[in-house]
Write an enzyme that holds these catalytic residues in place. Structure first.
Site, PDB file in Angstrom:
ATOM      1  N   LYS A   1     -17.585  -1.182   5.623  1.00  7.74           N
ATOM      2  CA  LYS A   1     -17.921  -1.991   4.854  1.00  7.74           C
ATOM      3  C   LYS A   1     -19.393  -1.934   4.692  1.00  7.74           C
ATOM      4  O   LYS A   1     -20.038  -2.121   3.772  1.00  7.74           O
ATOM      5  CB  LYS A   1     -17.609  -3.470   5.188  1.00  7.74           C
ATOM      6  CG  LYS A   1     -17.858  -4.210   4.336  1.00  7.74           C
ATOM      7  CD  LYS A   1     -16.805  -5.927   4.653  1.00  7.74           C
ATOM      8  CE  LYS A   1     -16.722  -6.459   3.700  1.00  7.74           C
ATOM      9  NZ  LYS A   1     -16.496  -7.886   4.638  1.00  7.74           N
TER      10      LYS A   1
ATOM     11  N   MET B   1      23.571   8.690   3.123  1.00  4.63           N
ATOM     12  CA  MET B   1      23.743   9.970   3.521  1.00  4.63           C
ATOM     13  C   MET B   1      24.330  10.009   4.780  1.00  4.63           C
ATOM     14  O   MET B   1      24.934  10.817   5.509  1.00  4.63           O
ATOM     15  CB  MET B   1      22.363  10.502   3.447  1.00  4.63           C
ATOM     16  CG  MET B   1      22.679  12.089   3.973  1.00  4.63           C
ATOM     17  SD  MET B   1      23.614  13.686   2.829  1.00  4.63           S
ATOM     18  CE  MET B   1      22.997  13.731   1.808  1.00  4.63           C
TER      19      MET B   1
ATOM     20  N   PHE C   1     -11.882  -7.234  13.653  1.00  3.36           N
ATOM     21  CA  PHE C   1     -10.701  -7.722  12.922  1.00  3.36           C
ATOM     22  C   PHE C   1     -10.015  -6.484  12.368  1.00  3.36           C
ATOM     23  O   PHE C   1     -11.035  -6.227  11.390  1.00  3.36           O
ATOM     24  CB  PHE C   1     -10.908  -9.498  12.490  1.00  3.36           C
ATOM     25  CG  PHE C   1      -9.917  -9.351  11.510  1.00  3.36           C
ATOM     26  CD1 PHE C   1      -8.309 -10.021  12.127  1.00  3.36           C
ATOM     27  CD2 PHE C   1     -10.433  -9.263  10.316  1.00  3.36           C
ATOM     28  CE1 PHE C   1      -7.533 -10.682  10.949  1.00  3.36           C
ATOM     29  CE2 PHE C   1      -9.260 -10.230   9.906  1.00  3.36           C
ATOM     30  CZ  PHE C   1      -7.759 -10.719   9.147  1.00  3.36           C
ATOM     31  N   GLN C   2      -8.923  -6.592  12.276  1.00  3.51           N
ATOM     32  CA  GLN C   2      -8.325  -5.694  10.634  1.00  3.51           C
ATOM     33  C   GLN C   2      -8.983  -4.553  11.314  1.00  3.51           C
ATOM     34  O   GLN C   2      -9.462  -2.919  10.095  1.00  3.51           O
ATOM     35  CB  GLN C   2      -8.498  -6.130   9.260  1.00  3.51           C
ATOM     36  CG  GLN C   2      -7.727  -7.180   9.086  1.00  3.51           C
ATOM     37  CD  GLN C   2      -7.437  -7.167   7.513  1.00  3.51           C
ATOM     38  OE1 GLN C   2      -8.232  -7.070   6.969  1.00  3.51           O
ATOM     39  NE2 GLN C   2      -6.188  -7.695   7.620  1.00  3.51           N
TER      40      GLN C   2
ATOM     41  N   GLU D   1       0.788  -1.295  -0.024  1.00  3.23           N
ATOM     42  CA  GLU D   1       0.028  -0.076   0.325  1.00  3.23           C
ATOM     43  C   GLU D   1       1.086   1.002   0.241  1.00  3.23           C
ATOM     44  O   GLU D   1       0.261   2.147  -0.400  1.00  3.23           O
ATOM     45  CB  GLU D   1      -0.676   0.271   1.252  1.00  3.23           C
ATOM     46  CG  GLU D   1      -1.753  -1.108   1.069  1.00  3.23           C
ATOM     47  CD  GLU D   1      -1.953  -2.081   1.747  1.00  3.23           C
ATOM     48  OE1 GLU D   1      -2.706  -3.103   2.239  1.00  3.23           O
ATOM     49  OE2 GLU D   1      -0.524  -2.662   2.097  1.00  3.23           O
TER      50      GLU D   1
END
Length: 584
Positions: free
Chosen positions: A164, A480, A114-115, A52
């Protein structure tokens, strides 16, 4: 009678009405209902990324090079939290993107389902606005508002989190004909009195500098800027985010200011008696130690975001407005002054600043052992690919060399992570840029540290037919950080070596890794082979190409102003400063 659709269908229709043609994302449980109608969309192409974070940076690359709003999509919980870094990056660099995330069903919100993650709350500090949608009837209006907010005023990211069950319920689709947001009225037209005051201050000055920031690029104000610069003859400096806003080849351009800016740009600001800041925010990378920055200068600060004005440096003349409109009005005001016989003469000042450019040009030392200089590699990529190509970069030494040694003649052809400094930005940003500009050559200039954070998106590019070109500047170290350890930590290289400690082998072999992901993998370690390898990469346009350049690991970025010090202390090499005094 209005047609009944699911919330998911309403979402996809809303995106189509907003003009979306590309969505970067990954499906998952909470957002899955939206992927079913997306499957049938003839307008929107979905690009299935491998992480993502890649979706978010790709949306940034798409937005920064097309001027459109970039779109990314993810599911709830970890899918959404993986977008936090690109959202923060877009927020810092004023990139217009809309992130759409799925959320657990509304009845489960707050139950640690969940999630589940409170992505709206998490992202509030790093977005222009964030929404949680639980009513499917609100989807079209929310999407319309999100795109409006992202693309107006100071551009930036907007999050739309959709439960959802809102995607699954039936609703009617109605695209709003007008948007009215209480309290959101971005000022684009500058106040005439302030513009006239600015013109007066310019005419009173003898050592002015046009300090140009990324806001000029976002406002598509490059043409207006050039008119202003040429009618006044004032020297111009362009920040890291504004490279290309004013042509590098122009005589009035002094280069990039800041920690690794050119001697001429840094010194011109320090010695100026007037800074005309256009779409810049006096970032600490530019100012160095703030209390010693440009001590003799008055300040005209023009920005579309009123919160930026006088935030770091107090403005003598504050101007709130769009950079394009502000510059255009300033041109008109100065022309009126010129017509009345009042004109500033800055030719002597420009001559002085040009002498600094000639005396202290950007350069580098060839490695004594005959190994490959990273600066040479990047310089040749810029010369062979040309100024019409788009270049993206990760963060670190290679980023600074890419801004120094590739010429930029037009805006939108340099894309990098400025404010947040996000490693791993280059490859997914290049993917988004190429998707938005399919007929343009796109090079990702990356370091081996950055590359190992997001190189999985090469598989996305190979599968989706997005033939970017990647130059891995491979010094087998976090370059760096290693440079700072060399300069400030007695060369104690704690946790910066990326090669095998015992055998010194460079792991992984990036050319082989590229081949494994369906790309062409090339490797180069000799200066004499650089041109041929770059030209071979340029000749391949049906697949992504990765060139692993094995470069000298001791190369450093110069000039440099050490963190927390004054710009007066700029060094052109280790223990070496320009041999002129910065005085009034």
């Amino acid at each position: 009678m209005s047609e009944q659709v699911t919330g998911a269908q309403s979402l996809i229709r809303a995106l189509e009405h907003a003009g979306v043609d590309t969505v970067f994302g990954i499906p998952g449980g909470a957002i899955l209902p939206a992927y079913d109608p997306l499957f049938d969309s003839e307008q929107i192409r979905h690009i299935l990324v491998r992480h993502e974070q890649g979706a978010g940076h790709a949306a940034q690359g798409y937005a920064a090079t097309t001027g459109k709003v970039g779109v990314c999509m993810a599911t709830s919980g970890p899918g959404a939290t993986n977008l936090v870094t690109p959202l923060a990056d877009a927020h810092m660099d004023s990139v217009p993107i809309v992130a759409i995330t799925g959320q657990v069903p509304s009845g489960a919100i707050g139950s640690d389902a969940f999630q589940e993650a409170d992505i709206r709350g998490i992202t509030m500090p790093i977005t222009k606005h964030s929404y949680l949608v639980t009513d499917p009837a609100e989807i079209p209006r929310t999407i319309a508002e999100a795109f409006h907010i992202a693309s107006t005023g100071r551009p930036g990211p907007v999050l739309v989190d959709v439960a959802k069950d809102a995607l699954q319920k039936m609703t009617t689709f109605e695209w709003p004909t007008q948007i009215a947001l209480l309290g959101y009225r971005p000022v684009t037209r500058p106040h005439g009195k302030q513009v006239r005051e600015a013109a007066k201050l310019i005419l009173e000055s003898s050592r002015p500098v046009l300090y140009v920031g990324g806001g000029v690029v976002r406002a598509n104000a490059a043409k207006e800027l050039r008119v202003l610069a040429e009618m006044t003859g004032i020297p111009v400096v362009t920040t890291l985010m504004a490279r290309g806003a004013f042509p590098d080849s122009h005589r009035q351009h002094l280069g990039m200011p800041g920690m690794h800016g050119s001697v001429a740009a840094v010194s011109a600001l320090q010695r100026s008696d007037l800074i005309i800041s256009l779409g810049a925010r006096f970032d600490d990378r530019v100012t160095g130690r703030l209390d010693s920055f440009a001590p003799y200068a008055k300040v005209i600060h023009a920005d579309i975001d009123p919160a930026e004005i006088s935030k770091n440096r107090v403005a003598d003349v504050p101007i709130v407005g769009d950079a394009r409109e502000t510059i255009a009005d300033l041109v008109v005001a100065l022309k009126a002054e010129h017509d009345n016989g009042r004109r500033g003469d800055y030719s002597g000042w420009l001559q002085v600043t040009r002498s600094w450019c000639d005396r202290y040009p950007l350069g580098y030392d060839e490695p004594e052992d005959g190994s490959l200089a990273p600066q040479y590699v990047i310089k040749r990529i810029g010369e062979i690919a040309g100024t019409d190509a788009i270049y993206t970069a990760g963060v670190g030494q290679h980023q600074m060399w890419a801004t120094h040694f590739i010429p930029y003649e037009q805006p939108g052809h340099w894309v990098n992570s400025g404010g947040l400094g996000t490693m791993g930005f280059a490859v997914p940003a290049a993917m988004g840029a190429k998707q938005g500009n399919p007929d343009t050559t796109v090079w990702a200039i990356d370091g081996d540290g950055c590359f190992q954070m997001t190189n999985q998106e090469l598989a996305t590019c190979a599968v989706e037919g997005i033939p970017i070109k990647v130059a891995v500047i491979n010094n087998s170290a976090l370059g760096m950080v290693r440079q700072w350890q060399t300069l400030f930590y007695d060369s104690r290289y704690s946790s910066t070596d990326l090669h095998h400690a015992r055998t010194q082998e460079r792991i992984p072999n990036f050319a082989k890794l590229a081949e494994a992901m369906g790309c062409v993998g090339l490797q180069c370690e000799k200066p004499d082979d650089v041109d041929a390898v770059i030209e071979k990469a340029m000749s391949i346009n049906d697949r992504p190409v990765v060139v692993d350049f094995l470069v000298n690991r001791d190369a450093m970025v110069w000039p440099m102003v050490a963190a927390g010090t004054s710009n007066d202390d700029i060094q052109i090499a280790r223990d070496m400063a320009p041999d002129f005094e910065v005085d009034e």
